[in-house]
Design a protein around this motif. Structure first.
Motif, mmCIF file in Angstrom:
data_model
loop_
_atom_site.group_PDB
_atom_site.id
_atom_site.type_symbol
_atom_site.label_atom_id
_atom_site.label_comp_id
_atom_site.label_asym_id
_atom_site.label_seq_id
_atom_site.Cartn_x
_atom_site.Cartn_y
_atom_site.Cartn_z
ATOM 1 N N GLN A 164 16.218 38.449 -2.306
ATOM 2 C CA GLN A 164 15.335 38.921 -3.378
ATOM 3 C C GLN A 164 14.210 37.895 -3.524
ATOM 4 N N VAL A 165 12.970 38.347 -3.337
ATOM 5 C CA VAL A 165 11.800 37.487 -3.421
ATOM 6 C C VAL A 165 11.281 37.495 -4.857
ATOM 7 N N LEU A 166 11.072 36.289 -5.398
ATOM 8 C CA LEU A 166 10.566 36.155 -6.763
ATOM 9 C C LEU A 166 9.249 35.389 -6.749
ATOM 10 N N VAL A 167 8.281 35.868 -7.493
ATOM 11 C CA VAL A 167 7.051 35.127 -7.738
ATOM 12 C C VAL A 167 6.967 34.968 -9.250
ATOM 13 N N PRO A 195 -2.810 37.288 -7.702
ATOM 14 C CA PRO A 195 -4.042 36.966 -8.413
ATOM 15 C C PRO A 195 -4.351 35.476 -8.260
ATOM 16 N N ALA A 196 -5.579 35.107 -8.542
ATOM 17 C CA ALA A 196 -5.986 33.709 -8.445
ATOM 18 C C ALA A 196 -5.118 32.849 -9.352
ATOM 19 N N GLY A 197 -4.816 31.649 -8.873
ATOM 20 C CA GLY A 197 -4.034 30.710 -9.664
ATOM 21 C C GLY A 197 -2.864 30.165 -8.872
ATOM 22 N N THR A 198 -2.053 29.352 -9.550
ATOM 23 C CA THR A 198 -0.881 28.753 -8.929
ATOM 24 C C THR A 198 0.337 29.607 -9.239
ATOM 25 N N HIS A 199 1.162 29.815 -8.228
ATOM 26 C CA HIS A 199 2.335 30.679 -8.353
ATOM 27 C C HIS A 199 3.563 29.960 -7.808
ATOM 28 N N GLU A 200 4.719 30.278 -8.386
ATOM 29 C CA GLU A 200 5.976 29.718 -7.926
ATOM 30 C C GLU A 200 6.739 30.783 -7.160
#
Length: 111
Positions: free
Chosen positions: A49-52, A72-77
């Motif tokens: 399961q992929v989580l962002v 979207p633009a920005g930092t994601h985990e």
């Protein structure tokens, strides 16, 4: 002596191989391909399961490579979990932080 069936304990290790933590993607990056390493191989019924940002972004799958949806633009985990058929999380990768750059346009008032 009678043999007793014992359920196999799942001791997975999972790590994200791509992208690397801290990786920055340019504004023209339309697709980010990611991959994981899992040991041992997934058992029957277990899925990735992929989580962002702690939210599922793709249906659970058995493939170790996947394309992330548009970010979207920005930092994601980014994290990946191994989920058993009964819905329990058997293992979770360490988080990877990635950044999607914004398209910058010159401000005509500053010229």
């Amino acid at each position: 002596v009678k043999a007793v069936a014992v359920a196999a304990k799942k001791n997975y290790t999972i790590s994200i191989t791509t992208p690397k933590s801290g990786q920055v993607f340019s504004p023209d990056t339309l697709e980010i391909v990611s991959g994981v390493e899992v040991a041992p191989l997934l058992q029957r019924g277990d899925k990735l399961q992929v989580l962002v940002n702690n939210s599922p972004v793709l249906p659970p799958q058995t493939e170790a490579a996947f394309k992330l949806p548009f970010l979207p633009a920005g930092t994601h985990e980014l994290k990946v979990q191994i989920v058993s058929a009964d819905g329990t999380v058997a293992a979770e990768s360490a988080p990877v932080k990635i950044t999607q750059m914004r398209v910058s346009s010159p401000d005509p008032l500053l010229q």
